[in-house]
Design an enzyme around this catalytic site. Structure first.
Site, short mmCIF file in Angstrom:
data_model
loop_
_atom_site.label_atom_id
_atom_site.label_comp_id
_atom_site.label_asym_id
_atom_site.label_seq_id
_atom_site.Cartn_x
_atom_site.Cartn_y
_atom_site.Cartn_z
N GLY A 1 0.83 -1.20 0.00
CA GLY A 1 0.00 0.00 0.00
C GLY A 1 0.86 1.24 0.00
O GLY A 1 2.09 1.19 0.05
N GLY B 1 0.55 5.84 0.92
CA GLY B 1 -0.24 6.96 1.39
C GLY B 1 -1.04 6.69 2.65
O GLY B 1 -2.09 7.31 2.86
N ARG C 1 11.30 4.70 -3.58
CA ARG C 1 10.88 5.78 -4.47
C ARG C 1 11.14 7.11 -3.78
O ARG C 1 11.51 7.16 -2.60
CB ARG C 1 9.38 5.67 -4.77
#
Length: 415
Positions: free
Chosen positions: A152, A154, A280
């Site tokens: 997942g 956020g 990222r």
């Protein structure tokens, strides 16, 4: 050409394409529905419609592009597609992270085991494939626990559960989901972990170098909505070194070390425990804060790395020193009023350089459950993080007071 596999729906997606153009590379966006990214049309970005969840179809599309021009790199600004981009880059003999390391990192259960085995400080945790397993793990440890999906982004699906009933209900809901918000399949597993109450930070790592430590502001439990960030974090030297050390140790242990990594940690009794590593760039506009505060452009660095160009992480002489962001969120059900006036009120605060409301006037809003509940943001800069934080807090309060028109419980509607 620099190929981008899908994109962020908010944040750095547009900036990736802009930096590519600035470096002389044509950005090309490959997506199942490029229309979900408004900036692509606004910036006249070349797009290719392809099922990015179908590896064969995606590779065929890349090969067709490669017959007409040189593909210089493959990247993604979306966490969900970083591994896919890495696989394509490897097949083309281009720079990128290890796709296998990225895929393993994105599974929080695998990531957590790898970190624990490498001696990286982490919260205690247990992996469960059934709600009963999750309840048993929570009962064994006692006290409140955090239950989250093993994949997942956020803070989606992350929740503090204070008793067995809450653990069972939340785990059942997560395990019932077969796909995520992008329509990609998800493992039927949840992570049950220790609830740490110490202050939260992130360390932005590039390669194996800790660039900066960020102070994170998180909303009240049971959800963990990020409400703001301060760059750099104001910390004693020992704590800053502990956070940076744990972050770099984690990146190395996971076999990453190429390009950007966003490492989230909490200080727990002086120990910097890694909550998770994201392979990222950071979200939440942290790269923009780093650029404004330090003069280090992490988006540019990532694009340069993808193109095989030298990367310079040194800041610029005109950097202001510190930057803070605060996200506007509603405390109760409300309606957005005059958003232009709210932005103007925030921008009138000394030090505030950006203010934006994301939704039009008349929108019904409510308390945020995750990043999608944010109504807007304000960014402030100053010579030190204390000053930028105070300016951002003031601007946030003014913006909310101007924008929100409260409604009665009877009138309230679900968001």
């Amino acid at each position: 050409m620099l190929l981008f596999v899908e994109s962020n729906t908010t944040g750095t997606g547009r900036q990736f394409a802009q930096r590519a153009r600035a470096l002389g590379a044509e950005p090309v966006l490959l997506g199942a529905d490029p229309g979900r990214y408004p900036y692509a049309a606004e910036d006249e970005l070349r797009t290719v419609v392809v099922d990015t969840a179908d590896g064969d179809a995606l590779w065929a599309a890349v090969q067709r592009l490669a017959t007409g021009a040189r593909v210089a790199g493959v990247l993604s600004s979306s966490e969900y597609y970083v591994a896919t981009a890495a696989e394509l880059a490897a097949r083309l003999g281009l720079p990128g992270p290890s796709a296998g390391a990225v895929r393993a990192c994105r599974d929080k259960s695998v990531q957590r085991r790898t970190l624990a085995e490498a001696g990286v400080p982490v919260p205690w945790f247990s992996v469960a494939g059934e709600a009963a397993e999750a309840v048993a793990a929570a009962q064994w440890r006692g006290g409140p626990v955090v239950v989250k999906p093993v994949q997942g982004s956020g803070s989606l699906g992350v929740r503090l559960c204070r008793n067995s009933r809450e653990v069972a209900a939340h785990a059942e809901g997560l395990l019932a989901a077969t796909v995520n918000e992008r329509g990609l399949s998800t493992p039927a597993l949840v992570l049950v972990e220790q609830y740490l109450t110490g202050p939260e930070f992130s360390v932005e790592v590039f390669g194996e170098h800790a660039v900066v430590t960020v102070a994170k502001h998180v909303g009240a439990p049971p959800v963990f909505v990020e409400t703001g960030h301060d760059v750099p974090a104001a910390l004693p030297a020992a704590e800053a070194a502990a956070l940076a050390g744990s972050a770099v140790h984690a990146v190395k242990a996971l076999g990453l070390g190429w390009g950007a990594a966003h490492v989230e940690l909490r200080l727990d009794g002086g120990v910097a425990r890694v909550i998770e590593v994201n392979p990222r760039l950071a979200g939440g506009m942290i790269p923009e804060l780093v650029r404004r505060a330090l003069g280090t452009d992490l988006v540019d660095a990532q694009v340069r790395a993808g193109l095989g160009l030298p990367v310079d992480l040194d800041g610029t002489a005109d950097a202001v020193g510190a930057a803070s962001i605060r996200f506007l969120t509603a405390g109760t059900d409300a309606v957005l009023g005059d958003t232009d006036a709210a932005e103007a009120a925030a921008l009138a605060v000394p030090g505030v350089v950006d203010a934006a409301l994301y939704r039009p006037p008349g929108s019904r809003v409510g308390p945020a459950e995750d990043f999608r509940g944010r109504l807007g943001h304000v960014i402030a800069v100053a010579a030190g993080p204390g000053k930028s934080a105070r300016a951002a807090d003031t601007a946030r309060a003014l913006g909310l007071a101007t924008a929100l028109e409260h409604i009665s419980t009877k009138e309230a509607m679900p968001v």
